[in-house]
Structure formats: C-alpha cells, structure tokens
Design an enzyme around this catalytic site. Structure first.
Site, PDB file in Angstrom:
ATOM      1  N   CYS A   1     -18.834 -12.740 -16.310  1.00  0.00           N
ATOM      2  CA  CYS A   1     -20.095 -13.486 -16.327  1.00  0.00           C
ATOM      3  C   CYS A   1     -20.125 -14.342 -17.578  1.00  0.00           C
ATOM      4  O   CYS A   1     -19.708 -13.902 -18.647  1.00  0.00           O
ATOM      5  CB  CYS A   1     -21.289 -12.527 -16.335  1.00  0.00           C
ATOM      6  SG  CYS A   1     -22.884 -13.385 -16.321  1.00  0.00           S
TER       7      CYS A   1
ATOM      8  N   CYS B   1     -24.600  -6.072 -22.271  1.00  0.00           N
ATOM      9  CA  CYS B   1     -23.956  -5.965 -20.964  1.00  0.00           C
ATOM     10  C   CYS B   1     -22.437  -6.021 -21.084  1.00  0.00           C
ATOM     11  O   CYS B   1     -21.894  -6.960 -21.677  1.00  0.00           O
ATOM     12  CB  CYS B   1     -24.465  -7.098 -20.070  1.00  0.00           C
ATOM     13  SG  CYS B   1     -23.594  -7.206 -18.503  1.00  0.00           S
TER      14      CYS B   1
ATOM     15  N   GLU C   1     -16.290  -4.644  -9.610  1.00  0.00           N
ATOM     16  CA  GLU C   1     -16.790  -3.303  -9.332  1.00  0.00           C
ATOM     17  C   GLU C   1     -17.883  -3.354  -8.286  1.00  0.00           C
ATOM     18  O   GLU C   1     -18.620  -4.336  -8.204  1.00  0.00           O
ATOM     19  CB  GLU C   1     -17.408  -2.712 -10.599  1.00  0.00           C
ATOM     20  CG  GLU C   1     -16.424  -2.535 -11.700  1.00  0.00           C
ATOM     21  CD  GLU C   1     -17.096  -2.095 -12.987  1.00  0.00           C
ATOM     22  OE1 GLU C   1     -16.412  -2.026 -13.992  1.00  0.00           O
ATOM     23  OE2 GLU C   1     -18.318  -1.849 -12.974  1.00  0.00           O
TER      24      GLU C   1
ATOM     25  N   CYS D   1     -24.453  -1.866  -4.559  1.00  0.00           N
ATOM     26  CA  CYS D   1     -24.664  -2.781  -5.675  1.00  0.00           C
ATOM     27  C   CYS D   1     -23.392  -3.627  -5.785  1.00  0.00           C
ATOM     28  O   CYS D   1     -22.340  -3.114  -6.146  1.00  0.00           O
ATOM     29  CB  CYS D   1     -24.914  -1.948  -6.927  1.00  0.00           C
ATOM     30  SG  CYS D   1     -25.052  -2.923  -8.414  1.00  0.00           S
TER      31      CYS D   1
ATOM     32  N   CYS E   1     -22.642  -1.604 -14.987  1.00  0.00           N
ATOM     33  CA  CYS E   1     -21.638  -2.450 -14.346  1.00  0.00           C
ATOM     34  C   CYS E   1     -20.813  -3.180 -15.381  1.00  0.00           C
ATOM     35  O   CYS E   1     -21.308  -3.640 -16.384  1.00  0.00           O
ATOM     36  CB  CYS E   1     -22.308  -3.438 -13.401  1.00  0.00           C
ATOM     37  SG  CYS E   1     -22.363  -2.736 -11.768  1.00  0.00           S
TER      38      CYS E   1
ATOM     39  N   CYS F   1     -25.107 -11.557 -22.041  1.00  0.00           N
ATOM     40  CA  CYS F   1     -26.226 -10.778 -22.581  1.00  0.00           C
ATOM     41  C   CYS F   1     -25.680  -9.724 -23.554  1.00  0.00           C
ATOM     42  O   CYS F   1     -24.607  -9.157 -23.331  1.00  0.00           O
ATOM     43  CB  CYS F   1     -27.014 -10.118 -21.462  1.00  0.00           C
ATOM     44  SG  CYS F   1     -27.757 -11.323 -20.349  1.00  0.00           S
TER      45      CYS F   1
HETATM   46  N1  SAH Z   1     -26.627 -11.206 -13.765  1.00  0.00           N
HETATM   47  C1  SAH Z   1     -27.694 -10.614 -13.039  1.00  0.00           C
HETATM   48  C2  SAH Z   1     -27.268  -9.471 -12.145  1.00  0.00           C
HETATM   49  C3  SAH Z   1     -26.258  -8.520 -12.674  1.00  0.00           C
HETATM   50  S1  SAH Z   1     -26.786  -7.479 -13.985  1.00  0.00           S
HETATM   51  C4  SAH Z   1     -28.799 -10.183 -13.986  1.00  0.00           C
HETATM   52  O1  SAH Z   1     -28.576 -10.189 -15.198  1.00  0.00           O
HETATM   53  O2  SAH Z   1     -29.892  -9.880 -13.499  1.00  0.00           O
HETATM   54  C5  SAH Z   1     -27.931  -6.386 -13.142  1.00  0.00           C
HETATM   55  C6  SAH Z   1     -28.918  -5.705 -14.061  1.00  0.00           C
HETATM   56  O3  SAH Z   1     -28.241  -4.744 -14.891  1.00  0.00           O
HETATM   57  C7  SAH Z   1     -29.618  -6.669 -14.987  1.00  0.00           C
HETATM   58  O4  SAH Z   1     -31.002  -6.421 -15.031  1.00  0.00           O
HETATM   59  C8  SAH Z   1     -28.963  -6.351 -16.299  1.00  0.00           C
HETATM   60  O5  SAH Z   1     -29.737  -6.740 -17.380  1.00  0.00           O
HETATM   61  C9  SAH Z   1     -28.730  -4.870 -16.200  1.00  0.00           C
HETATM   62  N2  SAH Z   1     -27.777  -4.356 -17.195  1.00  0.00           N
HETATM   63  C10 SAH Z   1     -26.723  -4.984 -17.748  1.00  0.00           C
HETATM   64  N3  SAH Z   1     -26.112  -4.188 -18.669  1.00  0.00           N
HETATM   65  C11 SAH Z   1     -26.797  -3.037 -18.679  1.00  0.00           C
HETATM   66  C12 SAH Z   1     -26.668  -1.823 -19.439  1.00  0.00           C
HETATM   67  N4  SAH Z   1     -25.707  -1.663 -20.341  1.00  0.00           N
HETATM   68  N5  SAH Z   1     -27.572  -0.839 -19.202  1.00  0.00           N
HETATM   69  C13 SAH Z   1     -28.565  -0.999 -18.269  1.00  0.00           C
HETATM   70  N6  SAH Z   1     -28.722  -2.117 -17.544  1.00  0.00           N
HETATM   71  C14 SAH Z   1     -27.868  -3.128 -17.755  1.00  0.00           C
HETATM   72 FE1  SF4 Z   2     -24.342 -11.684 -16.863  1.00  0.00          FE
HETATM   73 FE2  SF4 Z   2     -24.613  -9.157 -17.607  1.00  0.00          FE
HETATM   74 FE3  SF4 Z   2     -26.376 -10.977 -18.457  1.00  0.00          FE
HETATM   75 FE4  SF4 Z   2     -26.385 -10.230 -15.853  1.00  0.00          FE
HETATM   76  S1  SF4 Z   2     -26.851  -8.922 -17.646  1.00  0.00           S
HETATM   77  S2  SF4 Z   2     -26.459 -12.322 -16.695  1.00  0.00           S
HETATM   78  S3  SF4 Z   2     -24.176  -9.868 -15.574  1.00  0.00           S
HETATM   79  S4  SF4 Z   2     -24.178 -10.913 -18.958  1.00  0.00           S
END
Ligand code: SAH
Ligand code: SF4
Length: 345
Positions: A115, A122, A95, A108, A336, A119
């Site tokens: 990934c 996410c 995306e 973005c 995302c 997390c």
């Molecule tokens: N992997 C990297 C970059 C991609 S995620 C990282 O984790 O920084 C980009 C940002 O989106 C990160 O700060 C992540 O924690 C946040 N993010 C992921 N899922 C989300 C959600 N459901 N709502 C809001 N932010 C989210």
């Molecule tokens: Fe991976 Fe999502 Fe964690 Fe970023 S926030 S490191 S994309 S699992």
C-alpha cells in the site's frame, strides 16, 4: 501458449467469456455452463466439466485457464479464524483472513500488493506498494478460501492489504462478479469497502448508488494528529472528508462506519473522545473502535480494556453509536500485512 499469457477465466464477467467462446465458434450458453462449474460447483479443472464436449475441453485447456492464488502459508486460531498467505502468478504475496462470526463467515480480502499510503501503525503501509490486484486475484482469494474451508463465505470486507479505492476499477469489477447471480451471487449489502479516505474515490462510489457498506478509517479527530498517523490527510483533510461522507450518506441513504484504531497515549485520551464525538454527532454513522494490533517495529500499543471502555462511554454520551471490535485471530499476526512482512524479512 505460456500459462501466464492464457487468459484466466476467474475475473472475467459472463459477457466477456460469452464473447470469447463465441469467437471460438461455440454457442452462447457454453459460457453459463463454465460459470456454473466454477461458481456453483467449485470445479476449476476443465477436464471435469463433463457437460462440455471433449473437443471444447481440450480447446479451453490450450487457450484459457482457471487459476487461483496458491496458498503458501496457513495460520489457524483457536476461535476458527484462519489467515492465508497467497502467492500470485508473478510470485507476489497477499494475505486474506477468514473470520467466523456466526451465522456469518466473513472474508477479509486484499486489494493491492502492499500500500502506498503508509499509515504509521500499519504493517502493509510499511512494506511499500508493489501493484494493484486484478479482479480475478481479488475473487480468487475468496474462492481459494472457500475451497480450503469447504464452506461458503457469506460476507466480504476489503480490509486486507491495500487501499481499495486506489484500485477502484478492479475492486468494482470484483464486486460486480461477487454480486452477479451467474457468479458468486452475494448481495451488495454483504460487501464492505474500507478506505483510508480517498475523497475522489468516495465521490465516485457515491455516484454508483450501490448498497455496499462504506467504512472510513479516521483514527484521529483533528488534522494535526491525523496528519501524523494517516499521511494522506494532508491531501484530503478531515473537513473535506466529512463533507464527502455526508454527501455519500445523503445520496445512498446508508450509514457510514468510522474506524478508529486506538493507540495508547496517542489518540486514546478523553479529549480525543470528546472531539471525535463532536465531529460525527448527528451523522448517520457508527464508530468502530479497534485496539491496535501492535506491529513489532512501530512501538504502538493498545490502551487497557478500561481505557477503551471509557473512550467508548464518552463517545456514546453524545448519542453516537459505538462498538469495540471483538478480537479475532489472537496469536496469528492478525494485523493485515504482518504475515507477509514476516516472510519478506
Ligand atoms: N486501506 C484501507 C483498508 C485496509 S486496512 C483502510 O485503511 O481502511 C483495514 C483496517 O485495518 C483499517 O481501518 C486500518 O486502519 C486497520 N489497521 C491497519 N493496521 C492495523 C493494526 N496494526 N492494528 C489494527 N488495525 C489496523
Ligand atoms: Fe494502506 Fe494500511 Fe493505511 Fe489502509 S491502514 S491505507 S492498508 S497503510
């Protein structure tokens, strides 16, 4: 030659294309001409590159390709934000999101298909890891978005799917191409790498002394909580991460942004705000609070607006700079990974 075997010019730097064209018996300046068509004029079809001899155009058609990801789904929000689901050569999907924030137009971009970090909140993390993106697939997201929107994008944030520092070489190659005057010519300061906190990757980035922006996804002010939300914290705990960020700031002289996704009743209490402020106080940094975008099956929700404001107020009380992320793209699965996750179900 099978289309996929022909090398894609998108993702090659000028030196590589020059070498390849010289190998085909062409003068050096041809590579620059091809780059001008692609990056200056957004022409991706060899037959339209009319200052190249017809014989060369034929040769390029049979030996190379200029290929961009294919847009398979589009979502447009009322505020001008667009989200594209893109299909890559091998059928995988990523995306990218375009966010207008005048005078900026920010892309973005994704760095990986899925990934591996996982997390808790996410959508991308929940879908697992498939593969790294090639430099051309990273640049391609930008070019295809510009083509659809008919306007130039001014900034890039690596905040789409994937962990950019886990795909370090390809992300840096894409960055160099974006930066290169012969290609996209975007200043390094317009580029942001967001990382979950891979310490070796941040150290490597420190050594590059590039003027890019670094955002670190912190999400919790203590190891006990961060271990649950961001599993990689067991490997790179907060003290080690903070030390690495301090080295980065000292070497590069630029402010780090700490991202903190606010999860109601999980990491949004007053005690967390005090602990967070104490952790970063005195550092050249900035905290970006992000009320979570609920990902349906996870059961996380965001604090109330007052709760968010109160959290920000406490942190600010320590002299720490705080912003709350403006909501963009409401109603288009803006977290995302959500669009792809939906398609894969
Ligand atoms: N992997 C990297 C970059 C991609 S995620 C990282 O984790 O920084 C980009 C940002 O989106 C990160 O700060 C992540 O924690 C946040 N993010 C992921 N899922 C989300 C959600 N459901 N709502 C809001 N932010 C989210
Ligand atoms: Fe991976 Fe999502 Fe964690 Fe970023 S926030 S490191 S994309 S699992």
């Amino acid at each position: 030659m099978d289309v996929r075997i022909r090398p894609n010019i998108i993702g090659m730097d000028l030196a590589e294309l020059t070498t390849r064209l010289e190998g085909m018996g062409e003068p050096r300046y041809r590579a620059k001409q091809v780059f001008d068509w692609i990056y200056d004029k957004a022409v991706y079809d060899f037959s339209a590159m009319v200052n190249l001899p017809a014989a060369l155009r034929d040769k390029l058609r049979s030996e190379m390709r200029v290929s961009l990801p294919q847009v398979v789904q589009t979502q447009n929000a009322a505020d001008g934000t667009s989200k594209y689901l893109l299909q890559l050569d091998d059928g995988q999907h990523v995306e990218c999101v375009i966010i207008p924030d005048m005078p900026r137009m920010t892309a973005c971009l994704s760095s990986q298909v899925g990934c591996a970090v996982g997390c808790a909140f996410c959508a991308t993390g929940q879908s697992g890891f498939a593969r790294n993106l090639q430099p051309g697939e990273i640049i391609g997201q930008l070019l295809v978005s510009q083509q659809i929107r008919g306007e130039r994008l001014t900034n890039v944030v690596m905040m789409g799917m994937g962990e950019p520092l886990a795909n370090y070489d390809n992300v840096m190659a894409a960055l160099r191409l974006m930066n290169d005057r012969a290609a996209i010519a975007m200043g390094a300061r317009r580029f942001t790498i967001s990382t979950v906190g891979l310490v070796p990757g941040i150290k490597r980035l420190t050594g590059e002394k590039l003027q890019v922006n670094l955002a670190v996804s912190l999400h919790a002010p203590n190891d006990h909580l961060r271990n649950q939300l961001v599993p990689i914290n067991r490997k790179y705990p907060i003290a080690m991460l903070m030390e690495t960020c301090k080295e980065y700031i000292a070497a590069v002289g630029r402010r780090v942004t700490f991202e903190y996704v606010l999860l109601r009743n999980v990491n949004d209490q007053a005690a967390h705000a005090h602990q967070l402020a104490q952790l970063v106080r005195g550092m050249l940094c900035h905290i970006n609070l992000i009320p979570v975008n609920p990902v349906s099956e996870k059961g996380f929700s965001r604090p109330s607006e007052q709760g968010t404001a109160e959290f920000a107020r406490i942190v600010r009380g320590y002299g720490v700079e705080v912003t709350v992320r403006k909501e963009k793209g409401t109603g288009i699965d803006a977290a995302c990974g959500q669009l792809r996750a939906r398609r894969m179900r």
